[in-house]
Scaffold this active site. Sequence first.
Site, short mmCIF file in Angstrom:
data_model
loop_
_atom_site.label_atom_id
_atom_site.label_comp_id
_atom_site.label_asym_id
_atom_site.label_seq_id
_atom_site.Cartn_x
_atom_site.Cartn_y
_atom_site.Cartn_z
N THR A 57 0.82 -1.22 0.00
CA THR A 57 0.00 0.00 0.00
C THR A 57 0.85 1.27 0.00
OG1 THR A 57 -1.78 -1.14 1.13
CG2 THR A 57 -1.76 1.24 1.33
N ASP A 127 1.05 -6.14 -4.71
CA ASP A 127 0.28 -6.25 -3.48
C ASP A 127 0.87 -7.49 -2.80
OD1 ASP A 127 -1.84 -7.32 -1.69
OD2 ASP A 127 -2.98 -5.64 -2.49
N SER A 128 1.09 -7.42 -1.49
CA SER A 128 1.82 -8.53 -0.87
C SER A 128 1.05 -9.84 -0.89
CB SER A 128 2.23 -8.17 0.55
OG SER A 128 1.12 -8.20 1.41
N THR A 159 1.53 -5.01 3.85
CA THR A 159 1.37 -5.49 5.23
C THR A 159 0.70 -6.87 5.31
OG1 THR A 159 -0.72 -4.32 5.40
CG2 THR A 159 1.23 -3.18 6.21
N ASP A 160 -0.12 -7.21 4.29
CA ASP A 160 -0.92 -8.43 4.42
C ASP A 160 -0.09 -9.69 4.67
OD1 ASP A 160 -3.22 -7.00 4.20
OD2 ASP A 160 -3.58 -7.47 2.08
N1 ASN Z 1 -2.97 -5.29 0.49
C1 ASN Z 1 -1.86 -4.50 0.91
C2 ASN Z 1 -0.61 -5.36 0.75
O1 ASN Z 1 -0.40 -6.22 1.54
C3 ASN Z 1 -2.07 -4.04 2.33
C4 ASN Z 1 -1.06 -3.05 2.84
O2 ASN Z 1 0.06 -2.98 2.42
N2 ASN Z 1 -1.42 -2.22 3.81
O3 ASN Z 1 0.12 -5.17 -0.18
#
Ligand code: ASN
Length: 635
Positions: A57, A127-128, A159-160
């Site tokens: 993100t 996206d992770s 973050t995921d």
């Molecule tokens: N969907 C995003 C990811 O994991 C969530 C994030 O980074 N806050 O790439």
Amino acid sequence: MSCRPIRRCSSDISMKLNPSLQPLLDPKLSDKLRKISSQDSVESSESRILVMFTGGTLGMARVDGVYTPQKDYFSQAVRRNPNLHDKEYANKLKEYDEALGETFVLPLCSHNRRILYCIFEYPEPKDSCNISIEDWRTLAEDIKENYEKFDGFVIIHGTDTMAYTSSALSFMCENLGKPVIFTGSQVPLEEIRSDGRENLLGALYLAGHYVIPEVSLFFDKKLFRGNRVTKLVNNQFDAFDSPNLDPLARMEVDVIVDWDSIFRSKSTEKFTVHTHLNCNVGLLRLFPGITVQTVRSFLQHPMQGVVLQTYGAGNGPSDRKDLMTEFKEAADRGVLILNCTQCIKGVVSNSYETGKALMDAGVIPGADINPEAALAKLGYVLGKPGLTRQQQLEMLQSNLRGEIRVFAEEEVKKFSLEDSKFIQAIVQTLNISNSREVKSVSTALLPLLMCASAKNGDLNSLKYYKSMGGNLSLCDYDQRSPLHLAAAEGHIDVVRYLLENGTSIYDRDRYGNTPFMESIRCRHFEVIKLIKKTGGHFIRETTKELASLLCSAVELGDVAGLEAFALAEVDFKCSDYTGRTALHVAVTLKKIECIEYLIERGADIKAKDGNGHSPLSLAVAADNKQILELFEAYQ
Ligand code: ASN
């Protein structure tokens, strides 16, 4: 986790670092910076960090109403942000050397430190949720390839699945001696209320200021161990927590690092990466009513490692003989089943009959490991070739990277009035009586006592202080660790003990010297070899500085000094500020022994100095037959 075999995938994030990184790696840069900065003082220093951008993100933008990873976007966003990039300073660098590629610079930090960083954006930011094992492998290989060029690494990641990647990398990085910090954000960097700025800034700050030799994760003012974190919240800035371990550091008004809980590699082996993880691993969560068919099919070939998420303190349905039989049969087939509690916090124990039933079925107790780390640990242990089942079991129950707490190893006696006559005498003089005050005295004195023991080569005292809870990585008033002192004095047994107990070879004292440099400066050959084997390399010293040191050694006819540098693998072709090599000086001063030594080790007799003279032309001009004969003999 994917079940495909691990391959290097060129379309993923595997592109090599771009050429514009190279100028930052130019050893002349430190010279330039020293000349450029008007704010520099004797104590100023710089750190170099590599920022690896995988996506997430932090680097996303809204496209058709949804957050989407953006290519070639992250560097631009950083460039526009004065808190993350001091354009003026970077421009001065550029003015000084037009060929310099893009170098990002944090505004001047406390301790007069400049943190310079390169950004490498992987060509396909993700996206992770789309991160794969191939991507983990690419990250590990890129860290390895750039390990000696940077003081630390910051990885921007979504973050995921960040906790999975940080767990995996923690095992893949073996004998790590430098910080590798993951970070990301909940809101994109370019949005007004982004948490990305603070997270990136904090990760860079920590990587640039402290040698915390772990794979860690920085989020919302806290640094967590990478294999202890879990994403717990998806709509708040404090997305991560590390339920079974307090944060390693907190960035409040002051930065507080919990040095005693830092995990250190206790080995004299060099940093390396183990890139083969076994993908035939999975997570199975027990729930009341789970069918035997589900369990059976889950445990079938090719499954080789299972994280079994059990109830409470590692308990399972002991009355369900059908399930227990499935676990037992799988364990007997060689499947490694690691017991990990479903509770967010706590440890697997054998206090209940329901827990013991699982152990009897061959399920391995996982202590206080979390599921992300358990999965990575299984993949890592199963990915190590040639291990016996017994060795695999031992590894799974050992603390490999700080992922579990093994009680025996932490049961150190704490200082009390009775422990040390010396501390006791001080405590009495100061009229101190309560244990908190005794602890403060010992906290203040222990680093000094340990440094003194290291300097005196007093290994027994050092072991004693450690058994009393002393941290062998703490420094004295000159920021010299026990390792600096033992290396300078050539106490090889103390050096080995310190390395095997995790003291960092990358710590710099207030003069910028590492233990490695101390061993070279004091010509302790065995120590040089041992630190070199552990991964010691020149950090701050420019080739010009090294050449000047070589010239000084030649001036003194100090062949042992040259030998010390040879062991440290210095290039004898390097030239000083006037273009002279050590061989120029040796010829001018007719230091025959040095000349012989240098040409045997590849010094160039034709290298020209700033006035166009080579060692050969100098010998010809002086008509020195002895030197000319030597040159001829080695041609
Ligand atoms: N969907 C995003 C990811 O994991 C969530 C994030 O980074 N806050 O790439």
